[in-house]
Design an enzyme around this catalytic site. Structure first.
Site, PDB file in Angstrom:
ATOM      1  CE1 TYR A  52      -3.001  -3.072   0.221  1.00  0.00           C
ATOM      2  CE2 TYR A  52      -3.507  -2.539   2.485  1.00  0.00           C
ATOM      3  CZ  TYR A  52      -3.669  -3.345   1.384  1.00  0.00           C
ATOM      4  OH  TYR A  52      -4.529  -4.417   1.454  1.00  0.00           O
ATOM      5  CB  ILE A 236     -10.380  -4.159   7.832  1.00  0.00           C
ATOM      6  CG1 ILE A 236     -10.278  -5.198   6.683  1.00  0.00           C
ATOM      7  CG2 ILE A 236      -9.876  -4.750   9.135  1.00  0.00           C
ATOM      8  CD1 ILE A 236      -8.837  -5.484   6.237  1.00  0.00           C
ATOM      9  CE  LYS A 238      -9.300   4.888   1.646  1.00  0.00           C
ATOM     10  NZ  LYS A 238      -9.972   5.620   0.549  1.00  0.00           N
ATOM     11  CG  ASN A 248     -17.077   3.037   8.380  1.00  0.00           C
ATOM     12  OD1 ASN A 248     -18.223   3.207   7.960  1.00  0.00           O
ATOM     13  ND2 ASN A 248     -16.001   3.285   7.644  1.00  0.00           N
TER      14      ASN A 248
HETATM   15  P1  NAP Z   1     -13.986  -0.620   1.298  1.00  0.00           P
HETATM   16  O1  NAP Z   1     -13.579  -0.505   2.706  1.00  0.00           O
HETATM   17  O2  NAP Z   1     -14.976  -1.651   0.899  1.00  0.00           O
HETATM   18  O3  NAP Z   1     -14.545   0.775   0.756  1.00  0.00           O
HETATM   19  C1  NAP Z   1     -13.785   1.949   0.854  1.00  0.00           C
HETATM   20  C2  NAP Z   1     -14.633   3.069   0.266  1.00  0.00           C
HETATM   21  O4  NAP Z   1     -15.782   3.269   1.098  1.00  0.00           O
HETATM   22  C3  NAP Z   1     -13.890   4.393   0.230  1.00  0.00           C
HETATM   23  O5  NAP Z   1     -14.263   5.032  -0.978  1.00  0.00           O
HETATM   24  C4  NAP Z   1     -14.443   5.150   1.427  1.00  0.00           C
HETATM   25  O6  NAP Z   1     -14.490   6.552   1.238  1.00  0.00           O
HETATM   26  C5  NAP Z   1     -15.858   4.649   1.461  1.00  0.00           C
HETATM   27  N1  NAP Z   1     -16.412   4.713   2.816  1.00  0.00           N
HETATM   28  C6  NAP Z   1     -15.905   4.171   3.947  1.00  0.00           C
HETATM   29  N2  NAP Z   1     -16.712   4.421   4.981  1.00  0.00           N
HETATM   30  C7  NAP Z   1     -17.746   5.149   4.500  1.00  0.00           C
HETATM   31  C8  NAP Z   1     -18.901   5.720   5.090  1.00  0.00           C
HETATM   32  N3  NAP Z   1     -19.152   5.540   6.384  1.00  0.00           N
HETATM   33  N4  NAP Z   1     -19.756   6.423   4.294  1.00  0.00           N
HETATM   34  C9  NAP Z   1     -19.510   6.586   2.973  1.00  0.00           C
HETATM   35  N5  NAP Z   1     -18.438   6.069   2.356  1.00  0.00           N
HETATM   36  C10 NAP Z   1     -17.553   5.352   3.113  1.00  0.00           C
HETATM   37  O7  NAP Z   1     -12.723  -0.837   0.340  1.00  0.00           O
HETATM   38  P2  NAP Z   1     -11.229  -1.307   0.443  1.00  0.00           P
HETATM   39  O8  NAP Z   1     -10.349  -0.182   0.801  1.00  0.00           O
HETATM   40  O9  NAP Z   1     -10.952  -2.038  -0.815  1.00  0.00           O
HETATM   41  O10 NAP Z   1     -11.195  -2.425   1.594  1.00  0.00           O
HETATM   42  C11 NAP Z   1     -10.912  -2.143   2.941  1.00  0.00           C
HETATM   43  C12 NAP Z   1      -9.512  -2.564   3.333  1.00  0.00           C
HETATM   44  O11 NAP Z   1      -9.319  -3.963   3.161  1.00  0.00           O
HETATM   45  C13 NAP Z   1      -8.392  -1.970   2.474  1.00  0.00           C
HETATM   46  O12 NAP Z   1      -8.196  -0.608   2.731  1.00  0.00           O
HETATM   47  C14 NAP Z   1      -7.256  -2.875   2.841  1.00  0.00           C
HETATM   48  O13 NAP Z   1      -6.708  -2.517   4.106  1.00  0.00           O
HETATM   49  C15 NAP Z   1      -7.952  -4.227   2.877  1.00  0.00           C
HETATM   50  N6  NAP Z   1      -7.855  -4.967   1.597  1.00  0.00           N
HETATM   51  C16 NAP Z   1      -7.126  -6.115   1.583  1.00  0.00           C
HETATM   52  C17 NAP Z   1      -6.990  -6.832   0.400  1.00  0.00           C
HETATM   53  C18 NAP Z   1      -6.179  -8.093   0.400  1.00  0.00           C
HETATM   54  O14 NAP Z   1      -5.890  -8.635  -0.671  1.00  0.00           O
HETATM   55  N7  NAP Z   1      -5.799  -8.604   1.546  1.00  0.00           N
HETATM   56  C19 NAP Z   1      -7.599  -6.383  -0.782  1.00  0.00           C
HETATM   57  C20 NAP Z   1      -8.374  -5.237  -0.724  1.00  0.00           C
HETATM   58  C21 NAP Z   1      -8.499  -4.543   0.475  1.00  0.00           C
HETATM   59  P3  NAP Z   1     -13.497   7.574   1.973  1.00  0.00           P
HETATM   60  O15 NAP Z   1     -12.116   7.030   1.811  1.00  0.00           O
HETATM   61  O16 NAP Z   1     -13.765   8.846   1.266  1.00  0.00           O
HETATM   62  O17 NAP Z   1     -13.890   7.655   3.433  1.00  0.00           O
END
Ligand code: NAP
Length: 280
Positions: A52, A236, A238, A248
């Protein structure tokens, strides 16, 4: 905030944690404020990875001055670095970027070409030297977990971090049952579908809204409560916005009843088991 275990003998960890993928891409001050707001609200479990980019230094700034023992920091080694020696040096780089002396859990980001024996030996070495408290994996299907368990033994894998959101429930077929049977925590990544949360006007969105209204909650909080309804599952999301982080975190205290879970199950069907585990 409800707490769950990282594996059988693992530490308590907040059921809702904080993802950090792309957290380094926007406004750094806002990202730090969001992480801090999340920590204050109980989301002490912070997920990152060497992949990241500059997210680890952003976390370092967000946690500066906070008691380290109150945080659960998780990072990941890239499969291309997951040799016996490469895993150890990748971990040391992450520790330096995070400005900390240990990780609470260190994960293999996805299965690569290095034999499990090498990566597990490196994880064991890191545990012995105190640089990590536990280790786990990410994007592992049940058969990968079987193979890994044959190498590592019982009770060694703390968690498996996998894709899980309302519209992608593949892990319910085999991964969650495997993890529950073997005392491995399941960490749901991209719980809002990365950038594809059901719109308020969609059929599923309407179900989410109705349940949210009944709890004075939001649709995203309902989604997180649904995803973490099983004893073994954490999530988790983001957020790079402090209001989002606070929203959240509050999901960590929301519990849905059986009728609400059944309504969501119907609105967002699990679907058949795919041939391979979906991942981002
Ligand atoms: P996510 O958490 O499903 O979605 C993130 C999106 O949701 C961002 O655009 C964020 O906007 C928005 N958001 C978050 N809370 C919100 C709320 N309360 N109201 C409105 N919008 C909201 O996506 P992700 O980042 O892909 O997944 C989460 C975490 O999982 C990653 O950051 C990473 O640490 C981990 N991950 C791991 C893998 C793996 O292969 N192990 C792969 C993908 C992800 P803002 O940023 O504007 O708040």
């Amino acid at each position: 905030m409800k707490q769950k275990k990282f594996g059988n003998d693992g530490a308590d960890v907040s059921v809702i944690g904080q993802g950090t993928w792309y957290l380094d891409r926007g406004d750094r001050t806002a990202a730090i404020a969001a992480l801090r707001r999340g920590i204050e609200a109980g989301m002490t479990h912070i997920d990152t990875a060497e992949m990241y980019g500059e997210a680890e230094p952003v976390i370092a700034d967000a946690i500066a001055g906070l008691p380290r023992e109150n945080l659960v920091l998780v990072s990941k080694v890239l499969p291309s670095n997951a040799s016996r020696r490469g895993t150890v040096t990748a971990c040391e780089r992450s520790l330096k970027r995070l400005k900390t002396d240990h990780l609470d859990c260190y994960l293999l980001h996805w299965r690569g070409s290095y034999p499990f024996e090498e990566t597990v030996a490196a994880f064991d070495q890191l545990v012995t030297s105190g640089k990590i408290r536990s280790w786990g994996v990410s994007n592992f299907d049940a058969d990968d977990l079987d193979e890994l368990r044959d190498v590592a033994g019982d009770g060694k894998i703390a968690c498996n971090q996998v894709l899980y959101h309302l519209q992608e429930r593949a892990i319910e077929h085999a991964v969650i049952p495997w993890c529950e049977q073997h005392g491995v925590a399941v960490v749901a990544y991209s719980p809002f579908g990365h950038n594809d949360f059901p719109s308020a006007r969609s059929k599923g969105g309407e179900v989410l809204q109705a349940i949210a209204r009944a709890h004075n909650a939001t649709p995203r909080q309902v989604a997180l409560a649904f995803l973490t309804r099983a004893l073994s599952v954490l999530a988790i999301p983001k957020a790079s916005n402090a209001e989002h982080a606070a929203e959240n975190a509050a999901a960590g205290d929301l519990t849905l009843d059986a009728a609400e879970i059944a309504a969501l199950d119907k609105a967002f069907p699990r679907g058949p088991k795919p041939r391979s585990l979906p991942m981002l």
